[in-house]
Design a protein around this motif. Structure first.
Motif, short mmCIF file in Angstrom:
data_model
loop_
_atom_site.label_atom_id
_atom_site.label_comp_id
_atom_site.label_asym_id
_atom_site.label_seq_id
_atom_site.Cartn_x
_atom_site.Cartn_y
_atom_site.Cartn_z
N VAL A 83 -0.72 1.54 -2.69
CA VAL A 83 -0.35 0.22 -2.19
C VAL A 83 1.00 -0.21 -2.75
O VAL A 83 1.19 -0.24 -3.97
CB VAL A 83 -1.43 -0.82 -2.55
N VAL A 84 1.94 -0.54 -1.86
CA VAL A 84 3.26 -1.01 -2.30
C VAL A 84 3.55 -2.42 -1.79
O VAL A 84 4.62 -2.97 -2.06
CB VAL A 84 4.38 -0.05 -1.82
N TYR A 85 2.57 -3.01 -1.10
CA TYR A 85 2.77 -4.34 -0.51
C TYR A 85 1.39 -4.91 -0.21
O TYR A 85 0.44 -4.14 0.04
CB TYR A 85 3.61 -4.20 0.77
N VAL A 86 1.26 -6.24 -0.25
CA VAL A 86 -0.06 -6.87 -0.11
C VAL A 86 0.00 -8.05 0.85
O VAL A 86 0.91 -8.89 0.77
CB VAL A 86 -0.59 -7.34 -1.49
N HIS A 87 -0.98 -8.12 1.76
CA HIS A 87 -1.19 -9.28 2.61
C HIS A 87 -2.39 -10.06 2.07
O HIS A 87 -3.42 -9.46 1.75
CB HIS A 87 -1.50 -8.88 4.05
N ILE A 88 -2.26 -11.37 2.03
CA ILE A 88 -3.37 -12.22 1.58
C ILE A 88 -3.94 -13.01 2.74
O ILE A 88 -3.28 -13.89 3.32
CB ILE A 88 -2.91 -13.19 0.47
N LYS A 89 -5.14 -12.65 3.12
CA LYS A 89 -6.01 -13.45 3.99
C LYS A 89 -7.34 -13.57 3.27
O LYS A 89 -7.67 -12.77 2.39
CB LYS A 89 -6.24 -12.78 5.35
N ASP A 90 -8.14 -14.55 3.67
CA ASP A 90 -9.47 -14.69 3.09
C ASP A 90 -10.36 -15.36 4.11
O ASP A 90 -9.88 -16.04 5.03
CB ASP A 90 -9.41 -15.50 1.80
N GLY A 91 -11.66 -15.18 3.96
CA GLY A 91 -12.59 -15.80 4.90
C GLY A 91 -14.01 -15.33 4.67
O GLY A 91 -14.29 -14.51 3.78
N ILE A 92 -14.90 -15.86 5.48
CA ILE A 92 -16.32 -15.50 5.43
C ILE A 92 -16.81 -15.24 6.84
O ILE A 92 -16.23 -15.70 7.82
CB ILE A 92 -17.16 -16.61 4.77
#
Length: 295
Positions: free
Chosen positions: A208-217
């Protein structure tokens, strides 16, 4: 580590994207759909040349950089059965635009899952062949394509992402914390369970060289309900804590996917709500990271 985001979730208009970015005190945008002076929103690698020129000028004037192209290359809307020329045309448009903007990263995928076929009948060798070609073209231009675990072959489960890495030399990853929450794990026999963000991350984090942040249920109807970071089942805190512990110094890109400003019902304009949501999401992400640094 630096913070950035899919600023088209604040607005498609580049001037508003810049304003939201600067309000957060950030200097980067992950560019996806963009418009300028009322032009139709399109992906940054698809806008007409004259629109792209205007976008570059606005970014230069503001001192804001595009750190990553959120491209549609081989994404969930593209079939592996479609002619490869479609992909190659997108790659060919993206490379000179990335070079002009000084952008090194571009998000790609591994084509949509063929819904009428089982997990072992997904034309994987053709996917590998195409991604090897895509990766080589970007590498030859000094650029880095990063594969996202979304609704594509590599997003069918961490084992499929590892298969990609084994068969596509030099491929790197952007890990999305929220996508596993609503995605089924094709490594299992039916009924397929949902993926675990933490398990997926653990298996692929070295790439991993980059990160996307989403969250949910997942709600009682089986639908994804997006939340602010750290409030859902995306293991955001645990993953970001591990990134910090491991000395990660890449980008953290927010992708809220929220449609309403939960804390401020007085905002009745959809445009105002989108903008406020994006900024609030970014501030909460900043606070989450700060708290983890202190822990």
């Amino acid at each position: 580590m630096y913070l950035t985001g899919f600023a088209d979730e604040a607005s498609a208009d580049i001037d508003v994207q810049i304003r939201a970015t600067k309000e957060l005190g950030w200097s980067h945008i992950e560019a996806r759909n963009v418009s300028v002076d009322g032009s139709p929103p399109q992906n940054l690698h698809d806008v007409p040349d004259e629109v792209f020129d205007k976008i570059c000028a606005r970014l230069d004037q503001a001192g804001v950089r595009v750190n990553c192209f959120g491209s549609t290359i081989a994404n969930w809307g593209k079939s592996i059965l479609d002619p490869f020329d479609i992909t190659l045309a997108e790659v060919g448009r993206a490379i000179p635009r990335m070079q002009r903007l000084g952008t090194k990263l571009i998000r790609i995928m591994s084509y949509a899952v063929l819904k009428d076929r089982g997990p072992e009948d997904q034309e994987e060798q053709e996917r590998f062949r195409r991604l090897r070609d895509i990766v080589k073209r970007f590498h030859d231009a000094g650029l880095t394509p990063v594969h996202e675990n979304c609704m594509n072959y590599g997003g069918m489960g961490w084992k499929y992402t590892l298969r990609l890495l084994e068969n596509v030399p030099g491929l790197k990853l952007v890990f999305d914390t929220g996508n596993p929450v609503f995605s089924k794990d094709y490594s299992y026999s039916p009924p397929l369970p949902h993926q675990s963000s933490w398990e997926f991350y653990q298996q692929v984090r070295d790439h991993v060289v980059y990160v996307h942040i989403k969250d949910g249920i997942i709600d009682q109807n089986g639908k994804m309900q997006y939340t602010f970071p750290g409030e859902g089942a995306g293991d955001v805190r645990r993953i970001v804590a591990d990134l910090l512990h491991r000395g990660y110094d890449g980008g953290i890109s927010i992708e809220p996917h929220l449609k309403a400003v939960f804390h401020d019902p007085s905002l009745t304009s959809e445009d105002a709500a989108r903008y406020a949501n994006y900024v609030e999401y970014g501030r909460r992400m900043e606070r989450l990271i700060a708290a983890l640094r202190r822990a």
